[in-house]
Design a protein around this motif. Structure first.
Motif, PDB file in Angstrom:
ATOM      1  N   VAL A  81      -7.508   6.810  11.237  1.00 39.42           N
ATOM      2  CA  VAL A  81      -7.640   5.550  10.494  1.00 39.42           C
ATOM      3  C   VAL A  81      -7.399   5.793   9.008  1.00 39.42           C
ATOM      4  N   LYS A  82      -7.969   6.891   8.469  1.00 40.88           N
ATOM      5  CA  LYS A  82      -7.757   7.197   7.051  1.00 40.88           C
ATOM      6  C   LYS A  82      -6.281   7.468   6.780  1.00 40.88           C
ATOM      7  N   SER A  83      -5.661   8.225   7.677  1.00 42.05           N
ATOM      8  CA  SER A  83      -4.238   8.535   7.505  1.00 42.05           C
ATOM      9  C   SER A  83      -3.396   7.260   7.537  1.00 42.05           C
ATOM     10  N   ASN A  84      -3.686   6.391   8.506  1.00 43.55           N
ATOM     11  CA  ASN A  84      -2.945   5.126   8.597  1.00 43.55           C
ATOM     12  C   ASN A  84      -3.194   4.261   7.363  1.00 43.55           C
ATOM     13  N   ALA A  85      -4.430   4.247   6.888  1.00 40.86           N
ATOM     14  CA  ALA A  85      -4.756   3.456   5.694  1.00 40.86           C
ATOM     15  C   ALA A  85      -4.000   3.992   4.482  1.00 40.86           C
ATOM     16  N   ARG A  86      -3.935   5.328   4.365  1.00 48.63           N
ATOM     17  CA  ARG A  86      -3.169   5.918   3.246  1.00 48.63           C
ATOM     18  C   ARG A  86      -1.702   5.524   3.329  1.00 48.63           C
ATOM     19  N   LYS A  87      -1.140   5.634   4.544  1.00 47.74           N
ATOM     20  CA  LYS A  87       0.272   5.288   4.714  1.00 47.74           C
ATOM     21  C   LYS A  87       0.511   3.819   4.372  1.00 47.74           C
ATOM     22  N   GLU A  88      -0.384   2.960   4.852  1.00 45.13           N
ATOM     23  CA  GLU A  88      -0.245   1.528   4.572  1.00 45.13           C
ATOM     24  C   GLU A  88      -0.382   1.254   3.077  1.00 45.13           C
ATOM     25  N   ALA A  89      -1.316   1.945   2.442  1.00 41.66           N
ATOM     26  CA  ALA A  89      -1.497   1.772   0.998  1.00 41.66           C
ATOM     27  C   ALA A  89      -0.243   2.209   0.250  1.00 41.66           C
ATOM     28  N   GLU A  90       0.357   3.320   0.686  1.00 41.80           N
ATOM     29  CA  GLU A  90       1.589   3.786   0.045  1.00 41.80           C
ATOM     30  C   GLU A  90       2.709   2.760   0.217  1.00 41.80           C
ATOM     31  N   ILE A  92       2.335  -0.459   0.673  1.00 39.30           N
ATOM     32  CA  ILE A  92       2.002  -1.623  -0.157  1.00 39.30           C
ATOM     33  C   ILE A  92       2.336  -1.332  -1.612  1.00 39.30           C
ATOM     34  N   ILE A  93       2.006  -0.131  -2.062  1.00 38.29           N
ATOM     35  CA  ILE A  93       2.303   0.236  -3.463  1.00 38.29           C
ATOM     36  C   ILE A  93       3.800   0.249  -3.693  1.00 38.29           C
ATOM     37  N   ARG A  94       4.551   0.853  -2.760  1.00 43.10           N
ATOM     38  CA  ARG A  94       6.015   0.865  -2.923  1.00 43.10           C
ATOM     39  C   ARG A  94       6.581  -0.544  -2.954  1.00 43.10           C
ATOM     40  N   ASP A  95       6.084  -1.388  -2.051  1.00 41.56           N
ATOM     41  CA  ASP A  95       6.545  -2.777  -2.005  1.00 41.56           C
ATOM     42  C   ASP A  95       6.187  -3.496  -3.306  1.00 41.56           C
ATOM     43  N   ALA A  96       4.974  -3.268  -3.783  1.00 42.50           N
ATOM     44  CA  ALA A  96       4.549  -3.897  -5.041  1.00 42.50           C
ATOM     45  C   ALA A  96       5.396  -3.407  -6.210  1.00 42.50           C
ATOM     46  N   GLU A  97       5.723  -2.111  -6.217  1.00 40.56           N
ATOM     47  CA  GLU A  97       6.563  -1.577  -7.289  1.00 40.56           C
ATOM     48  C   GLU A  97       7.957  -2.195  -7.236  1.00 40.56           C
ATOM     49  N   LYS A  98       8.494  -2.342  -6.012  1.00 42.45           N
ATOM     50  CA  LYS A  98       9.809  -2.978  -5.881  1.00 42.45           C
ATOM     51  C   LYS A  98       9.753  -4.414  -6.391  1.00 42.45           C
ATOM     52  N   ASN A  99       8.715  -5.137  -5.969  1.00 43.27           N
ATOM     53  CA  ASN A  99       8.567  -6.524  -6.419  1.00 43.27           C
ATOM     54  C   ASN A  99       8.389  -6.589  -7.929  1.00 43.27           C
TER      55      ASN A  99
END
Length: 167
Positions: A81-90, A92-99
């Motif tokens: 779960v922690k690993s998946n959360a980290r991946k999802e956070a990454e 989201i951050i990449r998507d936010a940076e692109k936006n």
């Protein structure tokens, strides 16, 4: 082979000239039989209790194994779960940076376009002021020139033509 209470009860002692008192021996043997039967019952109860405790211990050992396995599974799931959360956070951050990059780029483009529009309007305003100044200066020159005679003649001719036409 161990003695049983019946063996003790059925035991016969030989008689001798100066032997023991039979009643005392029988009383003593009766007490031994009762104590021996009590010990046998107690021993049987203790054996049953030991078996019950062994069964419980086996059950608890089984529970301990199950709990240990459950804890391992829970730890693995928590790590996943922690690993998946980290991946999802990454992501989201990449998507936010692109936006954010897109928004900044669009804002810069709008800013440049607005600056160009302002510059264009300033040029038009300068051209308008220059033309208006030219027109005003031409009008002033005309007023200053004093060439009103031609204007007056032209005005008189127009008034006469209007009068003749009957309008």
């Amino acid at each position: 082979m161990p003695l049983s209470p019946i063996d003790i009860h059925n035991k016969e002692f030989g008689r001798s000239f100066r032997g023991y008192n039979e009643d005392e021996v029988d009383d003593f043997l009766e007490r031994v039989i009762q104590d021996y039967e009590g010990l046998i019952r107690t021993n049987k109860q203790l054996e049953e209790e030991i078996q019950m405790l062994k069964d419980k211990l086996e059950h608890y050992d089984s529970l301990e194994d199950s709990l240990g396995k459950s804890i391992l599974v829970a730890q693995e799931m928590a790590e996943e779960v922690k690993s998946n959360a980290r991946k999802e956070a990454e992501l989201i951050i990449r998507d936010a940076e692109k936006n954010a990059d897109k928004i900044v780029s669009e804002a810069l483009n709008k800013s440049r376009k607005t600056a160009l529009d302002v510059e264009e309007m300033q040029k038009h305003a300068a051209v308008f002021r220059a033309r208006f100044r030219s027109l005003v200066q031409a009008q002033l020159e005309m007023l200053d020139s004093g060439d009103w005679g031609a204007f007056d003649k032209d005005l008189a001719l127009r008034a006469a033509s209007v009068a003749q036409s009957g309008i």
